[in-house]
Design an enzyme around this catalytic site. Structure first.
Site, PDB file in Angstrom:
ATOM      1  N   SER A 171       0.839  -1.200   0.000  1.00 25.62           N
ATOM      2  CA  SER A 171       0.000   0.000   0.000  1.00 25.62           C
ATOM      3  C   SER A 171       0.877   1.255   0.000  1.00 25.62           C
ATOM      4  O   SER A 171       1.675   1.449  -0.910  1.00 25.62           O
ATOM      5  CB  SER A 171      -0.955  -0.041   1.202  1.00 25.62           C
ATOM      6  OG  SER A 171      -1.937   0.949   1.098  1.00 25.62           O
ATOM      7  N   ASP A 226      -6.109  -3.740  -2.133  1.00 28.68           N
ATOM      8  CA  ASP A 226      -4.996  -3.447  -1.225  1.00 28.68           C
ATOM      9  C   ASP A 226      -4.194  -4.678  -0.814  1.00 28.68           C
ATOM     10  O   ASP A 226      -4.754  -5.679  -0.368  1.00 28.68           O
ATOM     11  CB  ASP A 226      -5.592  -2.781   0.019  1.00 28.68           C
ATOM     12  CG  ASP A 226      -4.556  -2.260   0.994  1.00 28.68           C
ATOM     13  OD1 ASP A 226      -3.353  -2.426   0.727  1.00 28.68           O
ATOM     14  OD2 ASP A 226      -4.958  -1.683   2.012  1.00 28.68           O
TER      15      ASP A 226
END
Length: 409
Positions: free
Chosen positions: A68, A220
């Protein structure tokens, strides 16, 4: 500072020409990426004191892993500029967050909204459309593929169609075209936190392959590995197996030869935000939305990161090389600084202060029983530990360069 520093800082030769395998790992955590970027600026300054002002973090690490926001930092450290040198110096990354954070996470004024309006705004689609972030990443990476990074990077994502993690990495990308995605697609994907940003879809192509294309449906990387340390170690081992199936070289398969810096983005353990009596009353929507937090996402991302840290800490202790593994993490976040998306100037400056304060704190390791970090006697502060690591990294790089010059394999 070295007076005869190599201005170009050529790429470091592989581990086979040295003694260590060097790994840098950066957790996910949204705007809290300011914490690790502050620490990395300190590390790079230590390297520059040893090897000159042109030294960059990518010159010293065999792998930089990031999830991320950590992947965004890893990309800025390892993506090539027009001279095939790292796109950013570590000290420039905080400015990137300060300049762009408020546009990536635009702060809404909810003061006049009714509770019902706030509720529906929270559950009817992603909180942010992600367009600014996507455009910024595309402009930043300029269509560079992951196979072309200055050093190897590893980025976890999660494919929601296949229901499995996808670990994009330079190693595989150099040999498998369908895994050689654009850095922009990879960074957008690993940042697509559920409820915050939309999932990302793209394809890769191999006109000469039996399978000419592959599609990805990604969110993610924190769903799979918010702390990518062990994922990176596994991928390095996989690469060793590919090159040396019988482990005849031996050394890269031995974790005692690993030198690892793993940097977190903070957690709220000490704040003790949630209790069983409170959560026992929650339904689906409360688990998904509680003020400016998403409890279920917070819990699984922290749980996954901590499980990795526990595993790594126990492994390195068992191998009696505890000092080869440095985890820098703050588990005392609370209030706005614990949020992944409050990108006000005040909050971002507070996060930088946390990074600065972490440097002054003593080295800490996780207590396997409590999950909390406890200070370690005799190892000094995190900044002092980074100074020791910088010296080891510099020595390892110089050893490899000498071996490479002499033609050793």
């Amino acid at each position: 500072m070295s007076s005869n520093a190599d201005a170009t800082m050529t790429t470091c030769p592989p581990p086979a020409m040295g003694q260590l395998i060097t790994l840098l790992s950066i957790d996910g955590g949204g705007i809290r990426g300011l914490i690790p970027s502050t620490i990395l600026a300190c590390l790079e300054s230590k390297l520059q004191e040893l090897d000159g002002p042109d030294a960059r973090i990518a010159d010293y690490f065999d792998v930089i892993a990031g999830t991320s926001t950590g992947a965004l930092v890893a990309t800025m450290l390892a993506a090539p500029d027009e001279n095939k040198r790292p796109l950013f110096a570590a000290k420039e990354i905080n400015k990137f967050y300060l300049d762009n954070g408020p546009k990536i996470f635009p702060q809404r004024s909810n003061g006049l909204l009714t509770p019902v309006a706030k509720f529906f705004g929270a559950v009817m689609g992603p909180k942010y459309d992600g367009k600014f972030l996507q455009d910024k990443i595309k402009n930043l990476t300029n269509n560079v593929n992951i196979a072309d990074t200055v050093t190897n990077i590893i980025v976890p994502t999660f494919d929601i169609k296949a229901l499995q993690p996808v670990l994009f990495n330079t190693y595989e990308a150099k040999n498998e075209p369908l895994k050689n995605a654009h850095l922009s697609d990879i960074c957008i994907s690993t940042s697509a936190a559920p409820t915050y940003f939309p999932a990302h879809y793209f394809k890769t192509y191999d006109p000469l392959g039996k399978i000419p294309e592959r599609e990805y449906n990604l969110v993610d990387g924190g769903v799979a590995a918010n702390n990518p340390t062990m994922a990176a170690m596994s991928m390095i081992t996989k690469e060793v197996l590919r090159r040396d199936p019988d482990f005849t070289l031996g050394k890269p398969a031995d974790y005692r030869n690993y030198l690892i810096i793993s940097i977190g983005t903070g957690s709220t353990k000490e704040a003790e935000m949630y209790t069983a009596p409170d959560c026992a009353k929650w339904g689906l929507l409360q688990w998904l939305h509680n003020g400016s937090f998403t409890p279920i996402i917070d819990m699984f991302s922290h749980a996954s990161a901590d499980m990795v840290d526990i595993h790594a800490a126990v492994l390195f202790k068992a191998l009696r090389v505890e000092k080869n593994y440095l985890r820098i993490q703050d588990d005392s976040l609370s209030g706005n600084i614990a949020s992944v998306d409050i990108a006000t100037k005040e909050n971002m400056e507070a996060l930088i202060d946390i990074g600065d304060n972490l440097l002054k704190k003593k080295v800490a390791r996780v207590n396997v029983d409590t999950g909390k970090y406890e200070f370690v006697d005799g190892e000094g502060t995190n900044e002092e530990a980074l100074t020791r690591f910088a010296k080891k990294l510099s020595e390892e790089r110089k050893l490899r360069m000498r071996q490479s010059t002499l033609g050793y394999h």
